[in-house]
Design an enzyme around this catalytic site. Structure first.
Site, PDB file in Angstrom:
ATOM      1  N   LEU A 125      21.420  58.606  46.870  1.00  0.00           N
ATOM      2  CA  LEU A 125      22.253  58.990  48.016  1.00  0.00           C
ATOM      3  C   LEU A 125      23.567  59.578  47.494  1.00  0.00           C
ATOM      4  O   LEU A 125      24.000  60.658  47.914  1.00  0.00           O
ATOM      5  CB  LEU A 125      22.535  57.764  48.895  1.00  0.00           C
ATOM      6  CG  LEU A 125      23.466  57.969  50.095  1.00  0.00           C
ATOM      7  CD1 LEU A 125      22.786  58.832  51.154  1.00  0.00           C
ATOM      8  CD2 LEU A 125      23.854  56.624  50.728  1.00  0.00           C
ATOM      9  N   PRO A 128      28.413  63.356  43.013  1.00  0.00           N
ATOM     10  CA  PRO A 128      29.700  63.295  42.308  1.00  0.00           C
ATOM     11  C   PRO A 128      30.910  63.334  43.256  1.00  0.00           C
ATOM     12  O   PRO A 128      31.889  62.633  43.036  1.00  0.00           O
ATOM     13  CB  PRO A 128      29.663  64.525  41.400  1.00  0.00           C
ATOM     14  CG  PRO A 128      28.201  64.749  41.155  1.00  0.00           C
ATOM     15  CD  PRO A 128      27.499  64.338  42.417  1.00  0.00           C
ATOM     16  N   ASN A 129      30.844  64.125  44.318  1.00  0.00           N
ATOM     17  CA  ASN A 129      32.006  64.244  45.208  1.00  0.00           C
ATOM     18  C   ASN A 129      31.873  63.471  46.515  1.00  0.00           C
ATOM     19  O   ASN A 129      32.761  63.518  47.359  1.00  0.00           O
ATOM     20  CB  ASN A 129      32.281  65.718  45.520  1.00  0.00           C
ATOM     21  CG  ASN A 129      32.753  66.442  44.280  1.00  0.00           C
ATOM     22  OD1 ASN A 129      33.589  65.926  43.530  1.00  0.00           O
ATOM     23  ND2 ASN A 129      32.182  67.601  44.020  1.00  0.00           N
ATOM     24  N   GLY A 131      30.755  59.651  47.658  1.00  0.00           N
ATOM     25  CA  GLY A 131      30.261  58.292  47.473  1.00  0.00           C
ATOM     26  C   GLY A 131      30.325  57.564  48.798  1.00  0.00           C
ATOM     27  O   GLY A 131      29.359  57.520  49.556  1.00  0.00           O
ATOM     28  N   SER A 132      31.521  57.033  49.129  1.00  0.00           N
ATOM     29  CA  SER A 132      31.689  56.372  50.434  1.00  0.00           C
ATOM     30  C   SER A 132      31.379  57.346  51.569  1.00  0.00           C
ATOM     31  O   SER A 132      30.821  56.973  52.598  1.00  0.00           O
ATOM     32  CB  SER A 132      33.133  55.878  50.581  1.00  0.00           C
ATOM     33  OG  SER A 132      33.475  55.029  49.524  1.00  0.00           O
ATOM     34  N   ARG A 268      35.466  20.638  26.781  1.00  0.00           N
ATOM     35  CA  ARG A 268      36.663  21.073  26.059  1.00  0.00           C
ATOM     36  C   ARG A 268      37.807  20.074  26.253  1.00  0.00           C
ATOM     37  O   ARG A 268      38.213  19.791  27.390  1.00  0.00           O
ATOM     38  CB  ARG A 268      37.096  22.454  26.599  1.00  0.00           C
ATOM     39  CG  ARG A 268      38.414  22.967  26.065  1.00  0.00           C
ATOM     40  CD  ARG A 268      38.287  23.455  24.654  1.00  0.00           C
ATOM     41  NE  ARG A 268      39.502  24.114  24.187  1.00  0.00           N
ATOM     42  CZ  ARG A 268      39.702  24.431  22.917  1.00  0.00           C
ATOM     43  NH1 ARG A 268      38.792  24.181  21.990  1.00  0.00           N
ATOM     44  NH2 ARG A 268      40.822  25.034  22.564  1.00  0.00           N
ATOM     45  N   GLU A 363      26.567  50.041  46.670  1.00  0.00           N
ATOM     46  CA  GLU A 363      26.028  49.969  48.044  1.00  0.00           C
ATOM     47  C   GLU A 363      27.123  49.800  49.088  1.00  0.00           C
ATOM     48  O   GLU A 363      26.967  49.090  50.073  1.00  0.00           O
ATOM     49  CB  GLU A 363      24.949  48.873  48.162  1.00  0.00           C
ATOM     50  CG  GLU A 363      23.740  49.214  47.305  1.00  0.00           C
ATOM     51  CD  GLU A 363      22.491  48.470  47.661  1.00  0.00           C
ATOM     52  OE1 GLU A 363      22.311  48.111  48.836  1.00  0.00           O
ATOM     53  OE2 GLU A 363      21.673  48.283  46.755  1.00  0.00           O
ATOM     54  N   THR A 365      31.636  50.046  49.043  1.00  0.00           N
ATOM     55  CA  THR A 365      32.751  49.251  48.530  1.00  0.00           C
ATOM     56  C   THR A 365      33.185  48.194  49.566  1.00  0.00           C
ATOM     57  O   THR A 365      32.782  48.259  50.733  1.00  0.00           O
ATOM     58  CB  THR A 365      33.960  50.159  48.243  1.00  0.00           C
ATOM     59  OG1 THR A 365      34.358  50.751  49.490  1.00  0.00           O
ATOM     60  CG2 THR A 365      33.625  51.264  47.251  1.00  0.00           C
ATOM     61  N   GLU A 367      35.973  48.020  50.944  1.00  0.00           N
ATOM     62  CA  GLU A 367      36.697  48.712  52.026  1.00  0.00           C
ATOM     63  C   GLU A 367      35.703  49.266  53.048  1.00  0.00           C
ATOM     64  O   GLU A 367      35.935  49.181  54.267  1.00  0.00           O
ATOM     65  CB  GLU A 367      37.558  49.844  51.454  1.00  0.00           C
ATOM     66  CG  GLU A 367      38.752  49.384  50.615  1.00  0.00           C
ATOM     67  CD  GLU A 367      38.384  48.905  49.208  1.00  0.00           C
ATOM     68  OE1 GLU A 367      37.243  49.153  48.752  1.00  0.00           O
ATOM     69  OE2 GLU A 367      39.237  48.265  48.566  1.00  0.00           O
TER      70      GLU A 367
HETATM   71  C1  LIG Z   1      26.383  50.706  38.442  1.00  0.00           C
HETATM   72  C2  LIG Z   1      26.245  51.527  39.689  1.00  0.00           C
HETATM   73  C3  LIG Z   1      24.975  51.694  40.254  1.00  0.00           C
HETATM   74  C4  LIG Z   1      24.814  52.495  41.390  1.00  0.00           C
HETATM   75  N1  LIG Z   1      23.547  52.734  41.872  1.00  0.00           N
HETATM   76  C5  LIG Z   1      23.384  53.645  42.874  1.00  0.00           C
HETATM   77  C6  LIG Z   1      22.060  54.048  43.264  1.00  0.00           C
HETATM   78  O1  LIG Z   1      21.053  53.569  42.723  1.00  0.00           O
HETATM   79  N2  LIG Z   1      21.955  54.998  44.247  1.00  0.00           N
HETATM   80  C7  LIG Z   1      23.037  55.562  44.859  1.00  0.00           C
HETATM   81  O2  LIG Z   1      22.858  56.403  45.724  1.00  0.00           O
HETATM   82  N3  LIG Z   1      24.301  55.188  44.503  1.00  0.00           N
HETATM   83  C8  LIG Z   1      24.495  54.259  43.522  1.00  0.00           C
HETATM   84  N4  LIG Z   1      25.769  53.899  43.132  1.00  0.00           N
HETATM   85  C9  LIG Z   1      26.919  54.535  43.778  1.00  0.00           C
HETATM   86  C10 LIG Z   1      27.765  53.596  44.628  1.00  0.00           C
HETATM   87  O3  LIG Z   1      27.082  53.253  45.804  1.00  0.00           O
HETATM   88  C11 LIG Z   1      29.107  54.290  44.859  1.00  0.00           C
HETATM   89  O4  LIG Z   1      29.804  54.262  43.628  1.00  0.00           O
HETATM   90  C12 LIG Z   1      29.931  53.641  45.956  1.00  0.00           C
HETATM   91  O5  LIG Z   1      29.330  53.840  47.196  1.00  0.00           O
HETATM   92  C13 LIG Z   1      31.377  54.165  46.000  1.00  0.00           C
HETATM   93  O6  LIG Z   1      31.423  55.555  45.966  1.00  0.00           O
HETATM   94  P1  LIG Z   1      32.396  56.303  44.923  1.00  0.00           P
HETATM   95  O7  LIG Z   1      32.132  55.699  43.600  1.00  0.00           O
HETATM   96  O8  LIG Z   1      32.209  57.760  45.072  1.00  0.00           O
HETATM   97  O9  LIG Z   1      33.856  55.896  45.356  1.00  0.00           O
HETATM   98  P2  LIG Z   1      34.775  56.628  46.487  1.00  0.00           P
HETATM   99  O10 LIG Z   1      33.987  56.794  47.717  1.00  0.00           O
HETATM  100  O11 LIG Z   1      35.394  57.838  45.883  1.00  0.00           O
HETATM  101  O12 LIG Z   1      35.885  55.525  46.731  1.00  0.00           O
HETATM  102  C14 LIG Z   1      37.051  55.385  45.921  1.00  0.00           C
HETATM  103  C15 LIG Z   1      37.950  54.339  46.571  1.00  0.00           C
HETATM  104  O13 LIG Z   1      38.368  54.813  47.864  1.00  0.00           O
HETATM  105  C16 LIG Z   1      38.033  53.846  48.847  1.00  0.00           C
HETATM  106  N5  LIG Z   1      37.687  54.505  50.116  1.00  0.00           N
HETATM  107  C17 LIG Z   1      36.852  55.561  50.304  1.00  0.00           C
HETATM  108  N6  LIG Z   1      36.760  55.857  51.604  1.00  0.00           N
HETATM  109  C18 LIG Z   1      37.547  54.977  52.266  1.00  0.00           C
HETATM  110  C19 LIG Z   1      37.906  54.762  53.631  1.00  0.00           C
HETATM  111  N7  LIG Z   1      37.391  55.522  54.612  1.00  0.00           N
HETATM  112  N8  LIG Z   1      38.771  53.761  53.942  1.00  0.00           N
HETATM  113  C20 LIG Z   1      39.293  52.975  52.968  1.00  0.00           C
HETATM  114  N9  LIG Z   1      39.006  53.132  51.645  1.00  0.00           N
HETATM  115  C21 LIG Z   1      38.147  54.110  51.302  1.00  0.00           C
HETATM  116  C22 LIG Z   1      36.852  53.085  48.270  1.00  0.00           C
HETATM  117  O14 LIG Z   1      36.692  51.822  48.894  1.00  0.00           O
HETATM  118  C23 LIG Z   1      37.244  53.005  46.804  1.00  0.00           C
HETATM  119  O15 LIG Z   1      38.134  51.942  46.631  1.00  0.00           O
HETATM  120  C24 LIG Z   1      25.944  53.076  42.013  1.00  0.00           C
HETATM  121  C25 LIG Z   1      27.221  52.872  41.466  1.00  0.00           C
HETATM  122  C26 LIG Z   1      27.375  52.127  40.310  1.00  0.00           C
HETATM  123  C27 LIG Z   1      28.755  51.986  39.714  1.00  0.00           C
END
Ligand SMILES: Cc1cc2nc3c(=O)[nH]c(=O)nc-3n(C[C@H](O)[C@H](O)[C@H](O)COP(=O)(O)OP(=O)(O)OC[C@H]3O[C@@H](n4cnc5c(N)ncnc54)[C@H](O)[C@@H]3O)c2cc1C
Length: 379
Positions: A125, A128-129, A131-132, A268, A363, A365, A367
């Site tokens: 899902l 790179p650009n 996530g949330s 300990r 899955e 964050t 937030e």
């Molecule tokens: C080890 C690992 C395994 C993973 N496995 C999978 C997988 O199998 N398949 C898959 O699809 N994905 C996978 N992921 C991706 C994971 O689901 C995402 O990293 C996660 O959803 C967050 O997206 P992002 O990293 O882009 O962070 P961002 O979305 O860029 O978020 C950065 C920060 O901004 C905050 N933020 C963003 N939007 C808001 C908002 N509206 N309000 C308040 N705060 C906000 C976030 O909470 C976070 O603190 C995996 C990630 C990791 C690290």
């Protein structure tokens, strides 16, 4: 809500403890150090029925419900969170998506292979650009006769390289339209589908996390799960169940960190007494135990509701949010109780500390869980 541990749960927990002692504990720090994803362990877990826990027996699965599933992931994650995370991604995301939204032909083709771990599954899902904000994804599929041509990239994908099959959600409509995304099953070896960079991670290092790249990747219409435009809505439903598995993962890590700290605090001695006799340490243990119990209740409540076919959007988000924050707190206090030794690789505390942090991110964050919970209680 049923609170009694069932015979099946007890049997699963015993089996995992036994398997973990023989096949995971002796090697897990090596895998952690080298970031090796132990595929052979997965194949063995498949033989034990743990890679198709929720898959009905007619498709080669174990046919259990969510209570057994939570127990299995939590028990495994007490030993090694990496293996727990991979098991959760395989079962809930890839396999779970096909189980929930595949047609009979697709289920018959993929579930028996996934449930036995003959094949490893991935689910894409995140990009790179996005996530949330997954709904803003840019990977596209364009129809060409009875095929679809996929271009783009997914990142942070568990088993993105070793997965034999990936369920991917891609854009087939307008950006910003929640009905503009569609799901496809793409098999490893399909021309134009490859693995990209493997992430070098803080924790969960034995769980493989890589990019998946699509360059003019042609998939037949028959590889679509459900209908055009249903991808995002399907993904949100899959995550409702998936979040219960991350709550279970969190629970296991928290319990593992607690068990290790409890034992250490009684062994300990400082000032000629076990450190557990100091109120400052025993209160930490009391807080950890109480929070783990509360996280467990939330997680099993969501699991019980899911078994009963109820909507668990709010409850699974609450369980995931709370249990993952508890895992981080318990693992942090665990290191503190171990003192300087907690900062070394001679004791398990540092690994729980590194692994736990993923739970508040993957899955959705913490937030995003709060957004989901707030939306549910404010409507
Ligand atoms: C080890 C690992 C395994 C993973 N496995 C999978 C997988 O199998 N398949 C898959 O699809 N994905 C996978 N992921 C991706 C994971 O689901 C995402 O990293 C996660 O959803 C967050 O997206 P992002 O990293 O882009 O962070 P961002 O979305 O860029 O978020 C950065 C920060 O901004 C905050 N933020 C963003 N939007 C808001 C908002 N509206 N309000 C308040 N705060 C906000 C976030 O909470 C976070 O603190 C995996 C990630 C990791 C690290």
């Amino acid at each position: 809500m049923e609170l009694r541990t069932t015979e099946n749960q007890r049997m699963i927990a015993d089996m995992i403890r036994d398997f973990g002692a023989k096949h995971i504990k002796p090697k897990m720090m090596e895998w952690d150090e080298s970031q090796e994803f132990p595929i052979e362990v997965f194949k063995e877990l498949g033989k034990l029925g743990l890679m198709g826990v929720l898959v009905p027996t007619e498709y080669g699965g174990s046919g259990f419900g969510y209570l057994e599933y939570v127990t299995a992931i939590a028990e495994l994650s007490k030993i090694d969170g990496s293996i727990g995370l991979s098991m959760a991604a395989h079962n809930s995301l890839c396999t779970g998506h096909i189980l929930q939204f595949g047609n009979e032909e697709q289920k018959g083709k993929y579930l028996p292979k996934l449930a036995t771990a003959e094949w490893i599954g991935a689910w894409g899902l995140t990009e790179p650009n996005t996530g949330s904000d997954a709904g803003n994804m840019r990977t596209v599929a364009v129809q060409d006769g009875d095929h679809w041509v996929i271009n783009g990239a997914k990142n942070f994908i568990t088993h993105g390289k070793s997965g034999n099959v990936a369920v991917v959600i891609v854009r087939t409509g307008e950006v910003g339209d929640s009905h503009g995304m569609t799901t496809f099953v793409v098999e490893r070896g399909t021309p134009g589908f490859s693995a990209g960079r493997k992430e070098d991670k803080l924790g969960m290092r034995a769980s493989e996390t890589t990019e998946m790249i699509f360059e003019d990747c042609r998939v037949h219409q028959s590889q679509m799960l459900g209908n055009v435009g249903e991808g995002f809505i399907q993904a949100m439903k899959v995550l409702d169940g998936g979040r219960i598995s991350i709550a279970a993962l969190s629970l296991g890590i928290a319990q593992g960190a607690f068990d290790a700290a409890l034992a250490y605090s009684q062994e300990r001695n400082q000032f000629n007494k076990p450190i557990s006799s100091f109120q400052g340490i025993s209160f930490k243990l009391a807080d950890m135990a109480t929070e783990i119990e509360a996280a467990s209740l939330l997680t099993y409540q969501a699991a019980d509701m899911k078994n009963r076919g109820l909507n668990v959007t709010k409850e699974s988000a609450m369980a995931k949010y709370y249990a993952s924050e508890v895992a981080v707190r318990a693992a942090t206090e665990g290191v503190q109780i171990f003192g300087g030794y907690g900062f070394t690789k001679d004791y398990p505390a540092e690994k729980y500390y590194r692994d736990a942090k993923l739970c508040t991110i993957g899955e959705g964050t913490s937030e995003i869980q709060k957004l989901v919970i707030a939306r549910a209680i404010l409507k």
